[in-house]
Design an enzyme around this catalytic site. Structure first.
Site, mmCIF file in Angstrom:
data_model
loop_
_atom_site.group_PDB
_atom_site.id
_atom_site.type_symbol
_atom_site.label_atom_id
_atom_site.label_comp_id
_atom_site.label_asym_id
_atom_site.label_seq_id
_atom_site.Cartn_x
_atom_site.Cartn_y
_atom_site.Cartn_z
ATOM 1 C CB CYS A 1 -6.263 -1.182 6.886
ATOM 2 S SG CYS A 1 -6.094 -1.220 5.181
ATOM 3 C CB CYS B 1 -0.752 -0.180 1.203
ATOM 4 S SG CYS B 1 -1.933 1.581 1.166
#
Ligand SMILES: Nc1ncnc2c1ncn2[C@@H]1O[C@H](COP(=O)(O)OP(=O)(O)OP(=O)(O)O)[C@@H](O)[C@H]1O
EC number: 2.8.1.13
Length: 390
Positions: free
Chosen positions: A225, A116
């Site tokens: 996440c 990410c």
């Protein structure tokens, strides 16, 4: 701005002091959590012209999704700053969800946060600030530090060829997130301000309360996440990776049981193997081709070497001969001493290195990052692609 640096010499080197800041434009990546909220508020207090930017990463609830967007918007309203939202769901799906899924399918244990940071967060933020009319900096709430290499207090006894900006561990070793930032470029570092790099997490909370931020008491988000979104990594895997039954074998060749997909296993795992054996057995390796989970005694997990691919040199020019490093092979593991040997490639621009550990290591896990440090300085890092036996 809070001054909490332990090393006062380094304080004068910190990027926040080096980059002239008054009324300079900065875009803060806001997740809706306390760390990024405080980063924005401290920068404002310090005289920066601040805007918020939230990347919308996934559909659903939670800090990566609608809840994060709303909290970030509320914070910007409180601070009286502009809030921008970028719909990054497609790129997150392609670069994180799909690649994490493929990693598990291939018998790796992927690291979604690095994917990410590398291909979504900083890419998108950089594109966003480059489009601005005036030169614009970037800030995030990561616990790490950026300093200029020209700082006279940097020890360079190894004669490294330092690049202009160096990435350092966060001063709070318990929160240090530099491991996830090994893929950053100098282009990003030259614009990056990390206002929490010198703070301890408790100080962040205190400061957020002092400034009356609405996120001051928000609970700590999960490290990952995807875990927050799906409930657990196991649930993410069940959702994305097809089940294919196979065998569990001892490395001596004896079949000990069956499994319902190599994606459910990680190197070093002991629990949940469902096999009977006189002594504890651990996952030693995953063979994607034959769909076999190999198990072994603890001692057989020890590895002498690993091959690291896609290496990015953050703070130094790529070494052309072997160098000594402190290598961290998992986010929460202690760095260990080792030697990095460049592996030849046709174009002489090798991105593959052999990492030889001073002491044999267990839990050398393909798919995880190996990040190389010299003291506080993060030199570079890459992905563990394979290991060789003791
Ligand atoms: N969706 C997002 N959009 C923009 N920036 C983000 C986003 N998610 C995270 N960031 C930035 O990356 C930093 C580190 O993210 P991480 O997910 O590790 O959160 P964290 O350490 O819990 O921080 P926070 O308390 O701000 O949520 C954040 O502080 C923030 O600056």
């Amino acid at each position: 701005m809070l001054k909490t640096l332990k090393d006062k010499k380094l304080e004068n080197c910190s990027s926040i002091n080096n980059k002239s800041k008054k009324q300079k434009h900065i875009v803060v990546g806001l997740s809706g959590g306390v760390d990024s909220s405080l980063s924005a508020a401290l920068l404002m207090e310090d005289g920066w012209k601040v805007e918020g930017l939230t990347l919308w990463l996934m559909k659903g609830e939670g800090s990566c999704c609608s809840e994060g967007l709303v909290d970030a918007a509320g914070l910007c309203e409180d601070l009286g700053i502009q809030h921008n939202i970028l719909d990054s769901r497609v790129i997150f799906e392609r670069e994180v969800i799909k690649k994490t899924t493929e990693g598990y399918e291939s018998g790796y244990t992927p690291l979604p946060c690095s994917m990410c940071n590398k291909n979504v967060k900083f890419e998108e933020m950089l594109k966003f600030v480059i489009k601005q009319k005036e030169f614009t900096y970037i800030a995030t709430g990561h616990y790490a530090r950026v300093i200029k290499s020209s700082c006279e207090h940097i020890n360079n006894s190894e004669n490294f060829q330092f690049k202009d900006f160096l990435l350092l561990r966060g001063a709070d070793r318990n929160k240090d997130q530099s491991y996830f930032l090994y893929s950053l470029s100098q282009e990003v570092l030259s614009r990056l301000i990390l206002p929490l790099g010198d703070l301890k997490k408790e100080e962040t909370r205190k400061e957020a309360l002092r400034l009356g931020l609405r996120t001051a008491k928000k609970p700590e988000s999960q490290d990952l996440c995807l875990v927050e979104h799906y409930g657990s990594m196991q649930k993410f895997i069940d959702n994305h990776v097809k089940t294919k039954n196979g065998e569990i074998k001892h490395i001596n060749g004896k079949t000990l049981g069956t499994h319902n997909g190599i994606q459910h296993f990680t190197i070093g795992q002991r629990k949940g193997l469902g096999i009977a054996w006189p002594e504890p057995l651990y996952v030693e390796s995953l063979d994607k081709q034959k769909n076999i989970v190999y198990v072994a005694n603890k001692n057989d997990l020890l590895k002498r070497e690993a091959i690291i691919k896609e290496v990015n040199w953050v703070s130094i020019e790529a070494p052309i001969k072997e160098i000594e490093v402190e290598a961290q092979i998992r986010y929460r593991s202690e760095p260990v001493k080792g030697i990095l040997v460049p592996l030849k490639s046709k174009d002489n621009l090798t991105k593959r290195f052999k990492l030889i550990f001073e002491d044999n290591q267990s839990s050398v896990t393909p798919g995880q990052a190996a990040v190389f440090y010299k003291g506080e300085i993060l030199l570079g890092g890459g992905l563990i692609s394979e290991f060789s036996k003791k």
